[in-house]
Motif scaffolding. Structure first.
Motif, short mmCIF file in Angstrom:
data_model
loop_
_atom_site.label_atom_id
_atom_site.label_comp_id
_atom_site.label_asym_id
_atom_site.label_seq_id
_atom_site.Cartn_x
_atom_site.Cartn_y
_atom_site.Cartn_z
N ALA A 1 64.73 39.58 71.84
CA ALA A 1 65.31 39.11 70.57
C ALA A 1 66.58 38.29 70.84
N THR A 2 67.41 38.77 71.77
CA THR A 2 68.67 38.08 72.03
C THR A 2 68.43 36.69 72.61
N PHE A 3 67.61 36.61 73.65
CA PHE A 3 67.46 35.32 74.33
C PHE A 3 66.64 34.33 73.50
N VAL A 4 65.50 34.81 72.95
CA VAL A 4 64.70 33.91 72.12
C VAL A 4 65.50 33.51 70.88
N GLY A 5 66.23 34.46 70.30
CA GLY A 5 67.03 34.17 69.11
C GLY A 5 68.09 33.11 69.39
N ILE B 1 56.62 42.45 72.33
CA ILE B 1 56.58 41.04 71.94
C ILE B 1 56.77 40.91 70.42
N GLY B 2 56.03 41.72 69.67
CA GLY B 2 56.09 41.62 68.21
C GLY B 2 57.48 41.91 67.68
N LEU B 3 58.06 43.01 68.11
CA LEU B 3 59.38 43.41 67.64
C LEU B 3 60.43 42.42 68.12
N GLY B 4 60.32 42.01 69.38
CA GLY B 4 61.31 41.08 69.95
C GLY B 4 61.27 39.74 69.25
N LEU B 5 60.08 39.17 69.09
CA LEU B 5 59.99 37.84 68.49
C LEU B 5 60.35 37.88 67.01
N SER B 6 60.07 39.00 66.36
CA SER B 6 60.42 39.10 64.95
C SER B 6 61.94 39.16 64.77
N THR B 7 62.58 40.04 65.54
CA THR B 7 64.03 40.14 65.43
C THR B 7 64.70 38.85 65.86
N ALA B 8 64.06 38.11 66.78
CA ALA B 8 64.63 36.85 67.25
C ALA B 8 64.87 35.88 66.10
#
Lengths: 258, 402
Positions: free
Chosen positions: B112-116, B276-283
């Motif tokens: 989330a941090t890096f993609v965000g 992936i789902g949680l990370g990309l969503s929070t991103a």
């Protein structure tokens, strides 16, 4: 103030510092700058005035590429302003700018504000940069504020810090974009005094301002702009006493007799 | 003036007048009374709940207590950070569940941090296409329920992977199929410790180089390419030690078996989908925080920095980001807390996090109250720990300002 107009004026050289030829700029459909031709010699001090929205600020902001012109040619100290990033960098290094709202960096102390660019851009050792910074802080008469943050200073002090910050880069030209417009009346004088001192030292200056007393004291030339055009330019004495255009006369009557 | 001089005793009387005001007109007494009423109401409500609970437990004949944690759970987990068997007690499964939750949340937060950060900066780009791509991403993600996104990754994307016998493979070392991602596992042999020491030493050297470069720049003005040099040191030194010592780390490479791969490290599709789902969503939410943080710094700051001749990347690093960070950190705390709390959706796609394990345990033992209490205590303490750490960091960044 008006009688000592030439007393503070050091000589102007023949060398051209800034040349603008046929400069045009549009904001969408709006034509902000129309065929601006302006030549500024080394050591010249120019005051630009005119109603708001006349393109004064946009014109000087084109000189260091804070705004991009779409047509025409701008040459600063022999370097032409093109899309070449190297040229833009070089020109910005030689042109200092002071803004209406000071734009000091609030997260840095006064001293750090002054040394940031010398350290990173000119690659000067920190100690040396600090010595230079203290020299200029003394010149703008606030060396005792070096360790404070901008938020702790008055508007007049902040603007003097901003001037010192530009001077630390040892610029060949200084641009002033309405430097006293955001100040309380009692602080205008301390900033103008610094600018007069700078003019006396022979700095090439272009100053957008409505301070006509300042224009009479230090300017070699006063330029009047309206609706994106340079309407009239002359020596201060002639400009104020015998304006040729009707628009200039109207503008002067509005700002001098209120 | 004349009146004030004429009646001094009036002034004195006024000065003490609050002694004579009726208590319902005294603002301090009214405030006190209001607080008293609220406290009494909370206590009464709490008493009602507890009394109700105790009465019901009594009526149903269920005792309260944590002794059931020692009972054998009798169910298996598809993924466990620590080894568990069918004979493991419920308590151990809950510990493993907590760790499973933390592992998934940790990797999700990193994604989330890096993609965000990347999407947020893309969103601010002057390039129309890049900015629109980022905006589209943010809008799609923000307007679809998280559970649906997890199901999409698990049931929509990962099931399209091939069967084990047709696995996708990279250099016959890494395999990807419908049953998971299979990677080689390092097996230390004598001398492996030295490689590890070399790695730690390389990081130490890199920190030293960064400090030295900073000091030299301040002393002489010369700049140093810290990032590429340090990258080379951190990668190069352990590799050199590894080769010099005759490759003291063996690799347990996954081998194709009858039905699936054996050996190596396996990452299950449930876990991949969750992370992936949680990370990309929070991103997407992080991207908006990054964008608003950078936008909150006035454009005059950029102009002043550019006018001083600073390159755009220095302008970002030295002027814009230090100011933007102050604005970004408080909402970022909320996002990290959200990652932990949203990981409770894991059970829907079959990842055994604490929430789903507790659900099973509660079904088997009937200890609903204790299980809910454990859940609440776990999520509350994890959230509070994250809050404390981030608030400490926030204070540090704030100090730079003043």
């Amino acid at each position: 103030m008006s009688t000592q107009s030439t007393a503070a004026n050091p000589s102007v050289s023949d060398e051209v510092m800034i040349q603008m030829v046929g400069v045009n700029k549009w904001y969408g459909q709006f034509h902000v700058l129309k065929d601006i031709d302006l030549t500024v010699n080394t050591g010249e001090r120019i005051v630009v005035c005119g109603p708001s929205g006349s393109g004064k600020s946009t014109m000087i902001r084109c000189i260091n590429r804070l705004e991009e012109h779409q047509k025409g040619k701008i040459v600063v100290d022999g370097i032409e302003l093109t899309h070449d990033l190297k040229h833009i960098e070089k020109i910005r290094r030689e042109v200092g700018m002071v803004f209406q709202h000071f734009n000091l960096f609030p997260h840095l102390t006064v001293l750090e504000n002054l040394t940031l660019s010398p350290i990173w851009v000119k690659k000067v050792p920190k100690r040396e940069a600090e010595e230079v910074a203290m020299h200029f802080l003394e010149r703008v008469k606030i060396p005792e504020q070096a360790a404070k943050y901008p938020g702790q200073l008055s508007g007049g002090q902040q603007q003097r810090v901003a001037i010192a910050r530009s001077l630390c880069m040892n610029p060949k030209v200084m641009l002033f974009d309405e430097p006293t417009s955001a100040l309380d009346p009692e602080m205008i004088k301390e900033v103008l005094d610094v600018m007069i001192g700078l003019a006396e030292s022979g700095m090439t200056m272009i100053c957008v301002t409505h301070e006509m007393g300042f224009a009479r004291t230090v300017a070699n030339r006063v330029i009047f702009m309206d609706r994106g055009e340079i309407i009239e330019q002359n020596e201060p004495e002639e400009f104020f006493n015998n304006p040729t255009s009707e628009r200039t006369r109207l503008f002067l009557s509005q700002i001098l007799h209120h | 003036m004349a009146m004030a001089q004429g009646t001094p005793e009036n002034g004195v009387a006024n000065g003490h007048s609050h002694h004579h005001v009726a208590f319902w007109r005294d603002e301090r007494k009214r405030g006190l009374a209001a607080q008293l009423v609220v406290i009494l109401a909370i206590l009464a409500f709490g008493w009602y709940l507890i009394a109700n609970l105790l009465a019901n437990q009594e009526r149903l004949g269920i005792p309260l207590g944590l002794d059931f944690l020692e009972n054998v759970a009798g169910f298996q987990l598809s993924f466990a950070v620590l080894p568990v068997t069918l004979e493991s007690p419920i308590g151990r499964l809950l510990v493993v569940g907590g760790l499973n939750t933390l592992v998934a949340a940790f990797f999700s937060a990193i994604i989330a941090t890096f993609v965000g950060l990347l999407i947020g900066i893309m969103r601010l780009s002057h390039n129309w296409l890049i900015s629109r791509i980022a905006a589209t991403y943010i809008e799609i993600i923000r307007n679809i329920p998280l559970l649906l996104q997890l199901v999409f990754w698990y049931g929509g994307v990962l099931v399209t992977l091939p069967r084990p016998r047709d696995s996708l493979s990279a250099f016959d070392l890494v395999y990807l199929n419908i049953k998971g991602l299979f990677m080689p596992r390092p097996v230390p042999e004598p001398g492996a410790g030295i490689v590890l020491i070399a790695f730690v030493a390389a990081i130490g050297i890199a920190i030293g180089v960064a400090r030295w470069a900073r000091q030299r720049q301040m002393a002489t003005g010369q700049q140093f390419a810290t990032v590429p040099v340090n990258f080379a040191i951190v990668i190069g030194l352990p590799t050199f030690a590894y080769l010099l010592l005759g490759r003291p780390i063996a690799w347990d490479v996954p081998q194709p078996g009858a039905f699936n791969f054996t050996g190596g490290v396996t990452i299950l599709p449930e876990m991949t989908a969750l992370i992936i789902g949680l990370g990309l969503s929070t991103a997407a939410y992080v991207a908006e925080i990054v964008r608003s943080g950078i936008n909150s710094v006035s454009h005059g700051q950029t102009e002043a920095a550019l006018a001083l001749g600073l390159k755009p990347r220095w302008c970002m690093r030295l002027v814009i980001l230090p100011q933007a960070l102050r604005v970004m950190i408080p909402p970022m705390i909320s996002q990290y807390l959200n990652v932990v709390k949203n990981s409770t959706l894991a059970g829907f796609i079959g990842y055994p996090d604490l929430f789903s394990i507790i659900g099973t345990s509660q079904n088997q033992t009937g200890r609903a109250v204790e299980c809910v209490m454990i859940l609440m205590l776990f999520y509350l303490s994890v959230s509070l720990i994250i809050s404390v750490i981030m608030n400490w960091y926030n204070k540090r960044v704030m100090l730079v300002e003043r």
